[in-house]
Design a protein around this motif. Structure first.
Motif, PDB file in Angstrom:
ATOM      1  N   LYS A  11     -11.766 -16.427 -50.567  1.00  0.00           N
ATOM      2  CA  LYS A  11     -11.681 -17.877 -50.536  1.00  0.00           C
ATOM      3  C   LYS A  11     -12.179 -18.382 -49.198  1.00  0.00           C
ATOM      4  CE  LYS A  11     -10.324 -21.834 -52.155  1.00  0.00           C
ATOM      5  NZ  LYS A  11     -11.380 -22.591 -51.546  1.00  0.00           N
ATOM      6  N   THR A  12     -12.990 -19.435 -49.257  1.00  0.00           N
ATOM      7  CA  THR A  12     -13.492 -20.026 -48.031  1.00  0.00           C
ATOM      8  C   THR A  12     -13.596 -21.541 -48.183  1.00  0.00           C
ATOM      9  OG1 THR A  12     -15.262 -19.997 -46.394  1.00  0.00           O
ATOM     10  CG2 THR A  12     -15.920 -19.568 -48.638  1.00  0.00           C
ATOM     11  N   PRO A  13     -12.921 -22.320 -47.393  1.00  0.00           N
ATOM     12  CA  PRO A  13     -11.915 -21.901 -46.427  1.00  0.00           C
ATOM     13  C   PRO A  13     -10.623 -21.519 -47.136  1.00  0.00           C
ATOM     14  CG  PRO A  13     -12.041 -24.277 -46.430  1.00  0.00           C
ATOM     15  CD  PRO A  13     -13.104 -23.793 -47.381  1.00  0.00           C
ATOM     16  N   ILE A  14      -9.804 -20.706 -46.504  1.00  0.00           N
ATOM     17  CA  ILE A  14      -8.579 -20.209 -47.132  1.00  0.00           C
ATOM     18  C   ILE A  14      -7.447 -21.239 -47.105  1.00  0.00           C
ATOM     19  CG2 ILE A  14      -7.693 -19.103 -45.045  1.00  0.00           C
ATOM     20  CD1 ILE A  14      -6.541 -16.915 -46.877  1.00  0.00           C
ATOM     21  N   ASP A  15      -7.477 -22.175 -46.168  1.00  0.00           N
ATOM     22  CA  ASP A  15      -6.352 -23.091 -46.004  1.00  0.00           C
ATOM     23  C   ASP A  15      -6.358 -24.296 -46.942  1.00  0.00           C
ATOM     24  OD1 ASP A  15      -8.575 -24.080 -44.752  1.00  0.00           O
ATOM     25  OD2 ASP A  15      -7.540 -24.780 -42.972  1.00  0.00           O
ATOM     26  N   ALA A  22     -16.760 -16.752 -51.375  1.00  0.00           N
ATOM     27  CA  ALA A  22     -17.891 -16.039 -50.795  1.00  0.00           C
ATOM     28  C   ALA A  22     -17.776 -14.574 -51.199  1.00  0.00           C
ATOM     29  CB  ALA A  22     -17.891 -16.176 -49.280  1.00  0.00           C
ATOM     30  N   PRO A  23     -18.892 -13.863 -51.322  1.00  0.00           N
ATOM     31  CA  PRO A  23     -18.827 -12.455 -51.721  1.00  0.00           C
ATOM     32  C   PRO A  23     -18.188 -11.575 -50.650  1.00  0.00           C
ATOM     33  CG  PRO A  23     -21.092 -13.090 -51.223  1.00  0.00           C
ATOM     34  CD  PRO A  23     -20.261 -14.328 -51.134  1.00  0.00           C
ATOM     35  N   GLY A  24     -17.549 -10.508 -51.102  1.00  0.00           N
ATOM     36  CA  GLY A  24     -16.956  -9.532 -50.199  1.00  0.00           C
ATOM     37  C   GLY A  24     -15.538  -9.888 -49.787  1.00  0.00           C
ATOM     38  N   ALA A  25     -14.931  -8.973 -49.037  1.00  0.00           N
ATOM     39  CA  ALA A  25     -13.567  -9.170 -48.545  1.00  0.00           C
ATOM     40  C   ALA A  25     -13.546 -10.208 -47.428  1.00  0.00           C
ATOM     41  CB  ALA A  25     -13.002  -7.848 -48.037  1.00  0.00           C
ATOM     42  N   ASP A  26     -12.403 -10.872 -47.268  1.00  0.00           N
ATOM     43  CA  ASP A  26     -12.222 -11.833 -46.192  1.00  0.00           C
ATOM     44  C   ASP A  26     -12.488 -11.131 -44.861  1.00  0.00           C
ATOM     45  OD1 ASP A  26     -11.155 -14.378 -45.042  1.00  0.00           O
ATOM     46  OD2 ASP A  26      -9.605 -13.032 -44.288  1.00  0.00           O
ATOM     47  N   PRO A  27     -13.346 -11.681 -44.007  1.00  0.00           N
ATOM     48  CA  PRO A  27     -13.669 -11.020 -42.737  1.00  0.00           C
ATOM     49  C   PRO A  27     -12.448 -10.757 -41.850  1.00  0.00           C
ATOM     50  CG  PRO A  27     -15.199 -12.826 -43.151  1.00  0.00           C
ATOM     51  CD  PRO A  27     -14.123 -12.902 -44.200  1.00  0.00           C
ATOM     52  N   ALA A  36     -10.208  -9.867 -56.763  1.00  0.00           N
ATOM     53  CA  ALA A  36     -11.148  -9.360 -57.765  1.00  0.00           C
ATOM     54  C   ALA A  36     -10.467  -9.491 -59.121  1.00  0.00           C
ATOM     55  CB  ALA A  36     -11.510  -7.905 -57.489  1.00  0.00           C
ATOM     56  N   ASP A  37     -11.250  -9.632 -60.172  1.00  0.00           N
ATOM     57  CA  ASP A  37     -10.717  -9.792 -61.527  1.00  0.00           C
ATOM     58  C   ASP A  37     -10.951  -8.542 -62.354  1.00  0.00           C
ATOM     59  OD1 ASP A  37     -10.034 -12.501 -61.075  1.00  0.00           O
ATOM     60  OD2 ASP A  37     -12.105 -13.092 -61.482  1.00  0.00           O
ATOM     61  N   LEU A  38     -10.099  -8.352 -63.349  1.00  0.00           N
ATOM     62  CA  LEU A  38     -10.289  -7.298 -64.333  1.00  0.00           C
ATOM     63  C   LEU A  38      -9.725  -7.775 -65.660  1.00  0.00           C
ATOM     64  CD1 LEU A  38      -7.446  -5.497 -65.018  1.00  0.00           C
ATOM     65  CD2 LEU A  38      -7.714  -5.095 -62.588  1.00  0.00           C
ATOM     66  N   ALA A  39     -10.118  -7.137 -66.743  1.00  0.00           N
ATOM     67  CA  ALA A  39      -9.587  -7.434 -68.070  1.00  0.00           C
ATOM     68  C   ALA A  39      -9.018  -6.150 -68.644  1.00  0.00           C
ATOM     69  CB  ALA A  39     -10.673  -7.994 -68.982  1.00  0.00           C
ATOM     70  N   ASP A  40      -7.814  -6.239 -69.216  1.00  0.00           N
ATOM     71  CA  ASP A  40      -7.211  -5.058 -69.816  1.00  0.00           C
ATOM     72  C   ASP A  40      -7.748  -4.873 -71.238  1.00  0.00           C
ATOM     73  OD1 ASP A  40      -5.703  -6.687 -71.586  1.00  0.00           O
ATOM     74  OD2 ASP A  40      -3.922  -6.604 -70.317  1.00  0.00           O
ATOM     75  N   PRO A  41      -7.435  -3.747 -71.895  1.00  0.00           N
ATOM     76  CA  PRO A  41      -7.971  -3.481 -73.235  1.00  0.00           C
ATOM     77  C   PRO A  41      -7.587  -4.544 -74.275  1.00  0.00           C
ATOM     78  CG  PRO A  41      -7.124  -1.461 -72.280  1.00  0.00           C
ATOM     79  CD  PRO A  41      -6.726  -2.576 -71.358  1.00  0.00           C
ATOM     80  N   ASP A  42      -6.515  -5.302 -74.031  1.00  0.00           N
ATOM     81  CA  ASP A  42      -6.115  -6.358 -74.960  1.00  0.00           C
ATOM     82  C   ASP A  42      -6.858  -7.665 -74.716  1.00  0.00           C
ATOM     83  OD1 ASP A  42      -4.233  -4.709 -76.231  1.00  0.00           O
ATOM     84  OD2 ASP A  42      -2.700  -5.203 -74.740  1.00  0.00           O
ATOM     85  N   GLN A  49      -5.104  -9.410 -55.754  1.00  0.00           N
ATOM     86  CA  GLN A  49      -5.259 -10.002 -54.430  1.00  0.00           C
ATOM     87  C   GLN A  49      -4.811  -9.010 -53.368  1.00  0.00           C
ATOM     88  OE1 GLN A  49      -2.952 -13.714 -55.137  1.00  0.00           O
ATOM     89  NE2 GLN A  49      -4.771 -14.695 -54.273  1.00  0.00           N
ATOM     90  N   GLU A  50      -5.506  -9.029 -52.240  1.00  0.00           N
ATOM     91  CA  GLU A  50      -5.123  -8.184 -51.112  1.00  0.00           C
ATOM     92  C   GLU A  50      -3.994  -8.872 -50.356  1.00  0.00           C
ATOM     93  OE1 GLU A  50      -7.144  -6.042 -47.255  1.00  0.00           O
ATOM     94  OE2 GLU A  50      -8.118  -7.816 -48.078  1.00  0.00           O
ATOM     95  N   ILE A  51      -2.898  -8.129 -50.123  1.00  0.00           N
ATOM     96  CA  ILE A  51      -1.802  -8.662 -49.319  1.00  0.00           C
ATOM     97  C   ILE A  51      -1.384  -7.611 -48.296  1.00  0.00           C
ATOM     98  CG2 ILE A  51      -0.948 -10.210 -51.085  1.00  0.00           C
ATOM     99  CD1 ILE A  51       1.340  -8.207 -51.548  1.00  0.00           C
TER     100      ILE A  51
END
Length: 53
Positions: A11-15, A22-27, A36-42, A49-51
Motif C-alpha cells: 500500500k502506498t501511502p500506507i497511512d 505498488a509492486p513488491g514488499a513495502d520498502p 498477496a492474494d490466493l484462492a482456495d480450491p473452493d 498480510q505481512e505483520i
C-alpha cells in the motif's frame, strides 16, 4: 499440491486508503503494508498480510 499465490504488493501511502498499490514488499517492511492474494480450491479469495510482533 498447493495453491498459487499472487504477486506481492504494498500500500502506498500506507497511512490512508487513498492512493494505490505498488509492486513488491513495502520498502520499510511495516506491518500490514505488504500483501498477496490466493484462492482456495473452493474458490474463496484470501489476502495474506505481512505483520511483525
Amino acid at each position: 499440491m498447493g495453491v498459487k499465490v499472487g504477486d506481492i504488493r504494498h500500500k502506498t501511502p500506507i497511512d490512508t486508503w487513498a492512493g494505490d498499490f505498488a509492486p513488491g514488499a513495502d520498502p520499510e517492511r511495516r506491518s500490514y503494508a505488504s500483501m498477496a492474494d490466493l484462492a482456495d480450491p473452493d474458490g474463496n479469495t484470501w489476502t495474506l498480510q505481512e505483520i511483525h510482533s
